[in-house]
Every structure is written in C-alpha cells, then in structure tokens.
Write an enzyme that holds these catalytic residues in place. Sequence first.
Site, PDB file in Angstrom:
ATOM      1  N   CYS A   1      37.476  50.242  39.210  1.00 29.91           N
ATOM      2  CA  CYS A   1      36.742  51.017  38.194  1.00 29.91           C
ATOM      3  C   CYS A   1      35.605  51.827  38.809  1.00 29.91           C
ATOM      4  O   CYS A   1      35.346  52.959  38.384  1.00 29.91           O
ATOM      5  CB  CYS A   1      36.198  50.080  37.124  1.00 29.91           C
ATOM      6  SG  CYS A   1      35.296  48.662  37.763  1.00 29.91           S
TER       7      CYS A   1
ATOM      8  N   GLU B   1      30.340  39.159  34.783  1.00 32.65           N
ATOM      9  CA  GLU B   1      29.997  40.524  35.196  1.00 32.65           C
ATOM     10  C   GLU B   1      28.942  41.097  34.250  1.00 32.65           C
ATOM     11  O   GLU B   1      29.006  42.260  33.854  1.00 32.65           O
ATOM     12  CB  GLU B   1      31.230  41.441  35.185  1.00 32.65           C
ATOM     13  CG  GLU B   1      32.346  40.986  36.105  1.00 32.65           C
ATOM     14  CD  GLU B   1      33.484  41.979  36.180  1.00 32.65           C
ATOM     15  OE1 GLU B   1      33.707  42.523  37.274  1.00 32.65           O
ATOM     16  OE2 GLU B   1      34.137  42.224  35.154  1.00 32.65           O
TER      17      GLU B   1
END
Length: 641
Positions: free
Chosen positions: A398, A314
């Site tokens: 998130c 990520e």
Amino acid sequence: MATPRTLEPVQLRRVDVGGPFWATRLEVNRRRTIPAIHRQLVETGRLDAYRLHDGRGDGPTPHLFWDSDVAKWIEAAAYTLAKQPDPALQAMVRDAVERLASIQQPDGYLNVYFTTVAPSKRWTNLGMWHELYCAGHLIEAGVALYEATGDRSLLDVVARYADHIDATFGPGRRAGCCGHPEIELALVKLYRATHERRYLALSQFFLDQRGRRPSIFEEELGQLPPEDAELNLRYLTRDGRYDPTYCQDHLPVRDQSEAVGHAVRAMYLAAGMADVGLETGDAALVAAARRIWESATGRKMYVTGGLGSRRDIEGFGPAYELPDEDAYAETCAAIGLVLLSHRLFHAHPHGRYVDVLERALYNGVLAGVSLDGERFFYENPLASSGHHHRQPWYEVACCPPNLARLLASLGQYAYSEGPQAAFVHLYVGGKADLVCGDVRVTLHQQTDYPWDGRVRLTVVPEKPVTLTLYLRVPGWCPAWSISVNGEPLADASRAAAQAHGVPGYVALDRFWRPGDTVELTLAMPVQRLYGHPRSRDLVGRVALQRGPLVYCLEEHDNGPGLDRIVLPMGAPIESRFDEALLGGVVVLSAEASELQETDWEGGLYRTSPPALHRRPIVAIPYFAWDNRSPGEMRVWLRDRS
Ligand SMILES: [Zn+2]
C-alpha cells in the site's frame, strides 16, 4: 474571511512546484519512483493478473487488494502527466487502463481477485476483504487521469463500476460498507467530476452504515464460513468477541470523537466524513471528523506526524502512548493525516491544520522513500537499533504507490482560492494560477524553504484588483516580517494583518497591481521539542526541529550508542547547509554529553551515577535517515536540564 463553501484548493494542473527542495524530489518521484513501482507491478504479476481470466496471463494468484496498487500507481502517473508530457509513461498508463477495463464484467463489476480467483464470493466479506476499498482507489485513479489529462477512458470504466455498486448497496438495497474506508472519499471525488449526485448519496450511505447495532460487520462475521473468516477473527475480534474499534464501527460516525483502531482506516474515514459534510452542509459530520483529528494530533501523533503506536492493529493505542523504536507509524497513515488535515482546513480555515499537514509531509511521509526514490518504508519508527531499512517493495504494497501519488499531487496542497482571497499554505516555490472570484491571479513563489525561511512572492493579477493575500505563518515560527514592494509592514499594518480572522495566517488586504512583490521572512531557529508529561515514552527526552523538519541522530555521523547521548539544556546548536551531504541538507551540530560506561566495573548497579563526558553530535533531517551505511538512529535524545 472566505467561507468554507467558497474556499477551494487550487487544482493541481494550475500549480507548478519549483523550489529546489521539492523540484528535486518530484523529479526523483517521476523519473525513479513511479518507474520503479511499475517494474514491481510487472515483476510481481500484478499487471499480468488482468490477463489470467482469458488464459493469456501468467504469474502468481492475485491478492485481495492488488487492484489498489495498480490504481494508486495510475493515479501517481496521471498527476505527473498533468505537469509534464511523457509518452513512455503515458503508454504504460494506457496499457494498465486497458488491462483493468478488460476484466470489467457486463454488470460493471471490476475486481481482479473476485473475477479470477473467487467469483462466487463477491461482496461476502466487506469487513476484511477490501473490495470496496479497491473500488475506491480505482475511482480515484479514474478521476485523477481525467482531471489531469482529459482522458476519460478510466473515468467511464469506474463510473460504470460505481453504478454497479450503487445498484447493489443503498436504501432498499443491500446494507453494508467497507471495513477499510476509502470508497467514501472516492465517491465524493467522482461526484465532483461527474456532478452525479447518486455518488454523493452513496458515500453518505456508506458513512451511515458504521456504528449501527447490530453491527454490520458482526452480523457478517456470523454468516461467514470458517475458511473465509480468518482475517475477521484476527482483526475484528478480541477475546472471542466482536471488537468494533479496529474499523471504526464503535459509534455512528457523527458521534465519534476518538481516533481508534487501524490508523489508515481512521484517517480515510474522517476524510470521507469531512468531504461529505462539506458537500451536504452536514456540520455534525465535519465536527466529528474534526474531533477525530484533534484526538489523533493532540494525544496520539508522533512528532514526525506519524500515527499508530500499535503494531498488532497497525493503529492507535491509548492517549500519550508513543514508543519510539516500536512505533508503527505506517507511511500511509501519515499520508491519511495529510488528506484529512487538508479537508478540515477547507471546512474551518485555521493554520493548525496546515501545521499538521506540513509536519506529516516533511517527516512522516517523506521518510517513506529513499533519496534515490526506489526503496520504501512501511513502518517509520523514531529510533532504530540498526535493523530497520527501506525495502524495494512489500507483499502488502500500500505505501509505495500511496507515497508516489501524494508527492506527485503535492501542488494541490499549496494554495487555495476564493472570491477576493488567495491563500498560500506551503512554501514550495514555483508558480500558481488562481481564480479569485472573476479575476485570474498568478503567484510566483521563490524560496529555498525548508532550508531557509525567506519567501518572495510576485503577484500578477490579470488586472489591478482588491484581494486579500493570506500567507501562512507556521506554528513553529517565533518571528516573522513582511515587506510589500520593498516597504516593511508598519506596526499598525502588522497588527491588522494578524487580526484578519484566519489564525495562523497573515492577511495582506490591498489593491494589487501586476508585479507587486511580497517578501516574507520566517525566523527558522533550531528548536528543542519536549513531549507531554503524561507520555512515559517522552518524559526526560528532547527532540530537535528546525523549520518544519524534525531531526535525528544516525550512527553514521555519531558512532554507536546513541541512547547514551544526553543533550544539556542551553547547549548551543549550530546549523549549516552542507550541499555534499544527503543531496544537500541543513545539518545541526552541538556539544552534547555521553553517559560513560568505561569506568563501570563490578556489576549492574552502583550508588554513584554514571559519569558524563562531553562530545560533539551531528543531527540530520529525519526524512533523510537510512540513506547511508546501516546503523542506529534516534529522534528523542536524553534531556539534561
Ligand atoms: Zn501503507
């Protein structure tokens, strides 16, 4: 020029965002996005989880970072309550705060997972279990609710939690810091809200834990039982050895220069470094944060302001690696870039930071939410074969509440104030009440930005005052003009306004009377953008931009086969506002070409190139893609010089 110590962002509660573009989006955020996220918090059991401990709860087992989802939602709600009373929303916030407070332990500890699921494992896996990260978001929520509404209920709770953390970690106490930075910048916010210096010192302590040898995360991994080490082994090791880059543990923070590892972590860490550096005068911390920003934006940033080319971590790959369809570009990473850029501007005022902030905001961030406000992107690729779509929610959630809190707090990024200095960074319309030294100055801003480059400001000081008004001229803008009270700036005044010491801003240094007007006109042509020749992903490609907006082609307007479209150099590109399209956007249209496959018979290769045939194309703003029928999308087109 204002010094870093005296130049401050104008606080959210003194800013109203009122231009048509943003007023619409903030209203969607308030009326649709924030309630939609709350529904998800209810439906997924995130709120009921706080009742599990006393037997009244029901639902799935909490995850490691559920607290942060709830906290970011409270923060978003708090910012909207600061601007607009909403009894129903206020009741939902009060309920969420009560739930959080109800599980606070006698020693101040507050984490739903480690209270209801794994009480014996508190602080045992700092590298990957997000405990201090969750604490950071709780602290940010407590500060936001207090500053936005004056409600101290959550602030008092999180201050007790911060006291517990401070009693646990620090010099002479436990070593360690969180694998996912966030607590660092949150503690600086808590320090600013409470003036308790222990919180600032604790933030600095956490920063200084990174890059030590032996590494705290490597030592921790050695002590974890195998059943608790799964995430650590997956993300913190490579080829069986500890890899310090994923969580920015490769060097002490002041020695760091390159944006590496998980992109959100990198941005939050650098933001915390800039915060602590600004508060303590630690220039080396700010300088390192700036180098990380330069590495990220100069060699690793997508044209949309997205960060992170690597899905497996990520995060960041090597310099100039910018695949479009495989881009990760997490919404949270673009948000992190906004946070970092804003802090660096206040350390070293320069328009380049706000240029990046604006690029990320209007493209990489704004694409993260659908026009109806209820579906979200986690990843933001720059091309799609038609299978990438926004979702109502994610198990790792998130991005949606992070996006909601950023949009709800947009006003605080628009202006800065200092003694005899007022800065206008973002052209968002509305009104701001600035405190410039000992004089209050109201700025009224009218604009149709980003569709139009004209901005009208009315300056209303409470009494006539000498003041420098700094207006940002975006880096993309090739030409600008300014009139004050209807009088165009003469050449000498133009030169003086540009030579005032803050690159990227024109400075109007004069005696202002209530009602003085400034008209700024920013030329906003359609522009072709090209990538650095070292990027194999960008060579031979061209993208379109107008103002701060990056454009893309969608199958809905252009049919399939977008990868075969070629944009000839010099092809005229028209722009026009279409109020019926996508809530009202400026669309671009051009005469382009398409590689022909109809005459391609007899195999995979031949000695003559494919024929081109002319065809029209239509481009829409990137942020608005995937709001109609599903299909292909492409930002970077083939370039034919
Ligand atoms: Zn995210």
